[in-house]
Design a protein around this motif. Structure first.
Motif, mmCIF file in Angstrom:
data_model
loop_
_atom_site.group_PDB
_atom_site.id
_atom_site.type_symbol
_atom_site.label_atom_id
_atom_site.label_comp_id
_atom_site.label_asym_id
_atom_site.label_seq_id
_atom_site.Cartn_x
_atom_site.Cartn_y
_atom_site.Cartn_z
ATOM 1 N N GLU A 12 0.834 -1.191 0.000
ATOM 2 C CA GLU A 12 0.000 0.000 0.000
ATOM 3 C C GLU A 12 0.877 1.252 0.000
ATOM 4 O O GLU A 12 1.915 1.317 0.637
ATOM 5 C CB GLU A 12 -0.902 0.002 1.233
ATOM 6 C CG GLU A 12 -1.802 1.223 1.311
ATOM 7 C CD GLU A 12 -2.697 1.180 2.532
ATOM 8 O OE1 GLU A 12 -3.219 2.232 2.898
ATOM 9 O OE2 GLU A 12 -2.839 0.097 3.111
ATOM 10 N N ALA A 61 -9.848 -5.961 -1.117
ATOM 11 C CA ALA A 61 -9.739 -5.342 0.205
ATOM 12 C C ALA A 61 -9.223 -3.907 0.091
ATOM 13 O O ALA A 61 -9.744 -2.985 0.733
ATOM 14 C CB ALA A 61 -8.820 -6.169 1.097
ATOM 15 N N ARG A 65 -11.304 -0.202 0.721
ATOM 16 C CA ARG A 65 -10.825 0.770 1.706
ATOM 17 C C ARG A 65 -10.343 2.079 1.079
ATOM 18 O O ARG A 65 -10.598 3.160 1.606
ATOM 19 C CB ARG A 65 -9.685 0.150 2.518
ATOM 20 C CG ARG A 65 -9.138 1.056 3.619
ATOM 21 C CD ARG A 65 -8.463 0.240 4.685
ATOM 22 N NE ARG A 65 -7.416 -0.606 4.129
ATOM 23 C CZ ARG A 65 -6.152 -0.189 3.953
ATOM 24 N NH1 ARG A 65 -5.815 1.039 4.261
ATOM 25 N NH2 ARG A 65 -5.237 -1.016 3.475
ATOM 26 N N LEU A 66 -9.666 1.983 -0.068
ATOM 27 C CA LEU A 66 -9.058 3.165 -0.680
ATOM 28 C C LEU A 66 -9.917 3.814 -1.757
ATOM 29 O O LEU A 66 -9.685 4.969 -2.105
ATOM 30 C CB LEU A 66 -7.694 2.798 -1.275
ATOM 31 C CG LEU A 66 -6.667 2.239 -0.298
ATOM 32 C CD1 LEU A 66 -5.396 1.833 -1.032
ATOM 33 C CD2 LEU A 66 -6.358 3.255 0.797
ATOM 34 N N ARG A 67 -10.878 3.092 -2.284
ATOM 35 C CA ARG A 67 -11.781 3.598 -3.315
ATOM 36 C C ARG A 67 -11.037 4.281 -4.466
ATOM 37 O O ARG A 67 -11.211 5.477 -4.714
ATOM 38 C CB ARG A 67 -12.777 4.575 -2.703
ATOM 39 C CG ARG A 67 -13.672 3.954 -1.651
ATOM 40 C CD ARG A 67 -14.648 2.964 -2.257
ATOM 41 N NE ARG A 67 -15.453 2.277 -1.231
ATOM 42 C CZ ARG A 67 -16.492 1.502 -1.492
ATOM 43 N NH1 ARG A 67 -16.832 1.283 -2.748
ATOM 44 N NH2 ARG A 67 -17.151 0.913 -0.524
#
Length: 236
Positions: A12, A61, A65-67
């Motif tokens: 990430e 996932a 969360r990060l769109r």
């Protein structure tokens, strides 16, 4: 690599503020390719790579969360799992552009039918890739010119009547949809079909959904009856 999943890792990168630049997620099972894609996309000031993932599970996932605005998905050797991944990402509102080898065939078609917004070959120039990602992030549809003819033929392969209307027969289905429909007609459950074809249950469900829509049918029972009634005509 077999089955419904593929091994990989996720790395990430902390994203900046919402809005521009477009937020990009990279998903491919080859770390070298992910690093190469990151390096290429970072050249564009209006694109920001927020994360990269080496598996479908990690990609979903991170996307939840990060769109991200767009996800670059490498077709690689993932097979039917690509369509399932594209469908899930699209359900999150994430646009998808596919990156694959020439001749990806049915897997590519299934992924496009699942909601992918674009496709480019791995042989494209870095600038072409950047332009494609940017276009998809802006809401456009991008298809590599070298593959357009084959894709349009595969995506619109249903026979038509003399008046131009689409025929409602099993001939309107792709090879994968035909195989699933045949097993439905044999009375197999989704789980049994998934095991027989070595795909996930979600993939089987997706093929059945598309087959029902293309044939104008309501449920799997109608699909089984329709297949038995029309399959013989194709062999005549």
């Amino acid at each position: 690599m077999t089955g419904d999943s593929f091994a990989g890792t996720a790395q990430e990168v902390l994203s900046g503020s919402d809005g521009v630049p477009f937020r990009v997620l990279i998903c491919d099972d080859h770390e070298v390719l992910r690093q190469g894609l990151r390096a290429v996309l970072l050249r564009a000031t209006d694109l920001r790579v927020v994360a990269d993932a080496g598996s479908a599970v990690d990609a979903l996932a991170l996307a939840a969360r990060l769109r991200p605005d767009v996800t670059v998905v490498g077709l690689g050797a993932w097979g039917p799992v690509v369509a399932e991944l594209v469908r899930s990402l699209s359900g999150l509102g994430v646009r998808v552009i596919l990156l694959g080898e020439p001749g990806s065939g049915g897997d590519l078609v299934d992924a496009l039918q699942a909601g992918a917004c674009g496709y480019v070959h791995t042989t494209v120039s870095p600038q072409r890739l950047v332009d494609g990602v940017r276009a998809v992030a802006q809401g456009e549809v991008v298809l590599d010119a070298a593959a357009t003819g084959e894709l349009l033929h595969r995506l619109d392969d249903a026979p038509r009547h003399a008046d131009g209307s689409r025929a409602s027969s099993v001939g309107a289905l792709t090879g994968r949809q035909m195989a699933v429909s045949r097993l439905v007609a044999e009375g197999l459950t989704n789980a049994e079909i998934a095991e027989r074809l070595e795909v996930s249950r979600a993939t089987v469900k997706g093929h059945i959904t598309v087959a029902l829509r293309r044939l104008g049918l309501r449920d799997r029972t109608q699909l089984a009856i329709h297949f038995h009634r029309t399959a013989g005509d194709l062999q005549a």
